[in-house]
Scaffold this motif. Sequence first.
Motif, mmCIF file in Angstrom:
data_model
loop_
_atom_site.group_PDB
_atom_site.id
_atom_site.type_symbol
_atom_site.label_atom_id
_atom_site.label_comp_id
_atom_site.label_asym_id
_atom_site.label_seq_id
_atom_site.Cartn_x
_atom_site.Cartn_y
_atom_site.Cartn_z
ATOM 1 N N ARG A 49 0.835 -1.212 0.000
ATOM 2 C CA ARG A 49 0.000 0.000 0.000
ATOM 3 C C ARG A 49 0.863 1.252 0.000
ATOM 4 N NH1 ARG A 49 -2.621 1.640 5.513
ATOM 5 N NH2 ARG A 49 -0.375 1.938 5.800
ATOM 6 N N ASP A 50 1.861 1.281 0.874
ATOM 7 C CA ASP A 50 2.699 2.471 0.998
ATOM 8 C C ASP A 50 3.468 2.750 -0.288
ATOM 9 O OD1 ASP A 50 1.729 2.679 3.547
ATOM 10 O OD2 ASP A 50 3.553 1.946 4.533
ATOM 11 N N ARG A 51 3.939 1.694 -0.943
ATOM 12 C CA ARG A 51 4.670 1.902 -2.193
ATOM 13 C C ARG A 51 3.742 2.442 -3.285
ATOM 14 N NH1 ARG A 51 9.414 0.926 -5.176
ATOM 15 N NH2 ARG A 51 9.021 2.286 -6.962
ATOM 16 N N LEU A 52 2.533 1.908 -3.380
ATOM 17 C CA LEU A 52 1.585 2.406 -4.369
ATOM 18 C C LEU A 52 1.215 3.863 -4.098
ATOM 19 C CD1 LEU A 52 -0.741 -0.717 -4.663
ATOM 20 C CD2 LEU A 52 0.765 0.176 -6.451
ATOM 21 N N LEU A 53 1.044 4.213 -2.829
ATOM 22 C CA LEU A 53 0.746 5.598 -2.481
ATOM 23 C C LEU A 53 1.913 6.515 -2.822
ATOM 24 C CD1 LEU A 53 -1.070 5.193 0.966
ATOM 25 C CD2 LEU A 53 -2.092 5.833 -1.226
ATOM 26 N N GLN A 54 3.112 6.029 -2.623
ATOM 27 C CA GLN A 54 4.302 6.824 -2.915
ATOM 28 C C GLN A 54 4.379 7.172 -4.403
ATOM 29 O OE1 GLN A 54 7.982 5.013 -1.601
ATOM 30 N NE2 GLN A 54 9.179 6.119 -3.111
ATOM 31 N N ASP A 55 4.033 6.225 -5.244
ATOM 32 C CA ASP A 55 4.126 6.455 -6.690
ATOM 33 C C ASP A 55 2.911 7.187 -7.242
ATOM 34 O OD1 ASP A 55 6.550 5.203 -6.679
ATOM 35 O OD2 ASP A 55 5.775 3.264 -7.319
ATOM 36 N N GLY A 56 1.786 7.164 -6.554
ATOM 37 C CA GLY A 56 0.619 7.946 -6.926
ATOM 38 C C GLY A 56 -0.245 7.349 -8.035
ATOM 39 N N ASN A 57 -1.402 7.995 -8.248
ATOM 40 C CA ASN A 57 -2.333 7.694 -9.338
ATOM 41 C C ASN A 57 -3.046 6.350 -9.223
ATOM 42 O OD1 ASN A 57 -1.939 10.160 -10.673
ATOM 43 N ND2 ASN A 57 -0.088 9.363 -11.660
ATOM 44 N N ILE A 58 -2.999 5.725 -8.065
ATOM 45 C CA ILE A 58 -3.755 4.509 -7.807
ATOM 46 C C ILE A 58 -4.375 4.632 -6.417
ATOM 47 C CG2 ILE A 58 -3.612 2.016 -7.361
ATOM 48 C CD1 ILE A 58 -1.600 1.776 -9.551
ATOM 49 N N ARG A 59 -5.635 4.271 -6.297
ATOM 50 C CA ARG A 59 -6.309 4.268 -4.999
ATOM 51 C C ARG A 59 -6.195 2.869 -4.382
ATOM 52 N NH1 ARG A 59 -12.007 5.231 -5.696
ATOM 53 N NH2 ARG A 59 -11.766 4.162 -7.693
ATOM 54 N N ILE A 60 -6.081 2.814 -3.058
ATOM 55 C CA ILE A 60 -5.837 1.552 -2.371
ATOM 56 C C ILE A 60 -6.709 1.452 -1.132
ATOM 57 C CG2 ILE A 60 -4.094 0.053 -1.331
ATOM 58 C CD1 ILE A 60 -2.828 3.071 -3.105
ATOM 59 N N ALA A 61 -7.233 0.247 -0.893
ATOM 60 C CA ALA A 61 -7.930 -0.052 0.361
ATOM 61 C C ALA A 61 -7.414 -1.384 0.881
ATOM 62 C CB ALA A 61 -9.437 -0.112 0.149
ATOM 63 N N LEU A 62 -7.204 -1.465 2.188
ATOM 64 C CA LEU A 62 -6.832 -2.718 2.841
ATOM 65 C C LEU A 62 -8.069 -3.302 3.506
ATOM 66 C CD1 LEU A 62 -3.432 -1.926 4.624
ATOM 67 C CD2 LEU A 62 -3.824 -2.723 2.296
ATOM 68 N N THR A 63 -8.294 -4.607 3.342
ATOM 69 C CA THR A 63 -9.430 -5.222 4.029
ATOM 70 C C THR A 63 -9.243 -5.166 5.539
ATOM 71 O OG1 THR A 63 -8.406 -7.412 3.826
ATOM 72 C CG2 THR A 63 -9.980 -6.766 2.120
ATOM 73 N N ARG A 64 -8.009 -5.236 5.998
ATOM 74 C CA ARG A 64 -7.732 -5.054 7.425
ATOM 75 C C ARG A 64 -6.375 -4.385 7.592
ATOM 76 N NH1 ARG A 64 -4.398 -8.777 10.209
ATOM 77 N NH2 ARG A 64 -3.651 -10.525 8.924
ATOM 78 N N GLU A 65 -6.277 -3.514 8.588
ATOM 79 C CA GLU A 65 -5.027 -2.842 8.915
ATOM 80 C C GLU A 65 -4.543 -3.220 10.297
ATOM 81 O OE1 GLU A 65 -4.589 1.318 7.728
ATOM 82 O OE2 GLU A 65 -6.639 1.241 6.948
ATOM 83 N N ASP A 66 -5.263 -4.136 10.954
ATOM 84 C CA ASP A 66 -4.880 -4.552 12.290
ATOM 85 C C ASP A 66 -5.204 -6.041 12.441
ATOM 86 O OD1 ASP A 66 -7.650 -4.601 12.474
ATOM 87 O OD2 ASP A 66 -7.778 -2.757 13.654
#
Length: 293
Positions: free
Chosen positions: A100-117
């Motif tokens: 997720r963090d790498r995709l956010l760093q590069d931009g232009n893609i939205r991301i959701a995690l089913t769980r973060e904990d």
Amino acid sequence: MPILQTYWFTGLIAGLLAVASVAGLIVAGIVHIKPQAVPSLRFTLPVAAPGMALPDVAGPADTRLPLVVIDAGHGGHDPGAVSDNHLEKEVVLGLAIALRDRLLQDGNIRIALTREDDRFLAFSERVAIARELEADLFLSIHADSAGERSEVTGASIYVLSDEATSEAARRFAARENRADMVNGIPISGDSTEVTDILVELSQRRTSAASEEFVELMLREGEGDIQFHPDPQRAAGLAVLRAPDVPSVLFESGFISNPDEARALASPQGQQRFANAISRAIRVYFARNPPEEE
């Protein structure tokens, strides 16, 4: 409101129309004859249960950009595969967050995690999240254990199939699918008969996209990810049954192998994984941009 999906297929339809109102899900058959005499079936697919909390979507606010749902397997009372020093649920959450963090760093893609904990989600909830968010790609991340066979190593990638590619794939699917049971009692409540029909109809639209993404993962992962000698597999995995979302399960390796477990749990190993899979995701969307509404 449930999202209506229309799927076109050839062949006999009368047998499918007989299946209606199974386990509370109504498959409403409405046949339309087109000039080419191709019948269609319109039905309402299952969506997230009322009140189910959906995860936040990170990244740009522009909903025209592609959305990836990343699913860290297991969680809560279900640790997944276990080795002396590692739990699958913890290892795969680290991999999911790194991606997720790498995709956010590069931009232009939205991301959701089913769980973060460390929470438990049934397979039906994971699938519903992808469908309710109208994801363009669903990636479920797992790890495995070979028990005492510590020499077994290597990542593999699964797509959905009712016919497993090998006995190992059948065993893996059986083990993963049991995670939706507590003391042997199914907790998801889904109708196998209806699910099989929906998958048979709609998976025709997504299976080719899923397989294309697998090929890209293998290509972009070369040099960064150690793959099993037989890395491309298919099995009847419940978590891949989002019928209208291209879906892939990444088996990141064997935590029963001490070296592989350390690599998967390390920041360096997680970053190599994130770099490779983020490249594959970007190439995939360059080839398959989301359809504009």
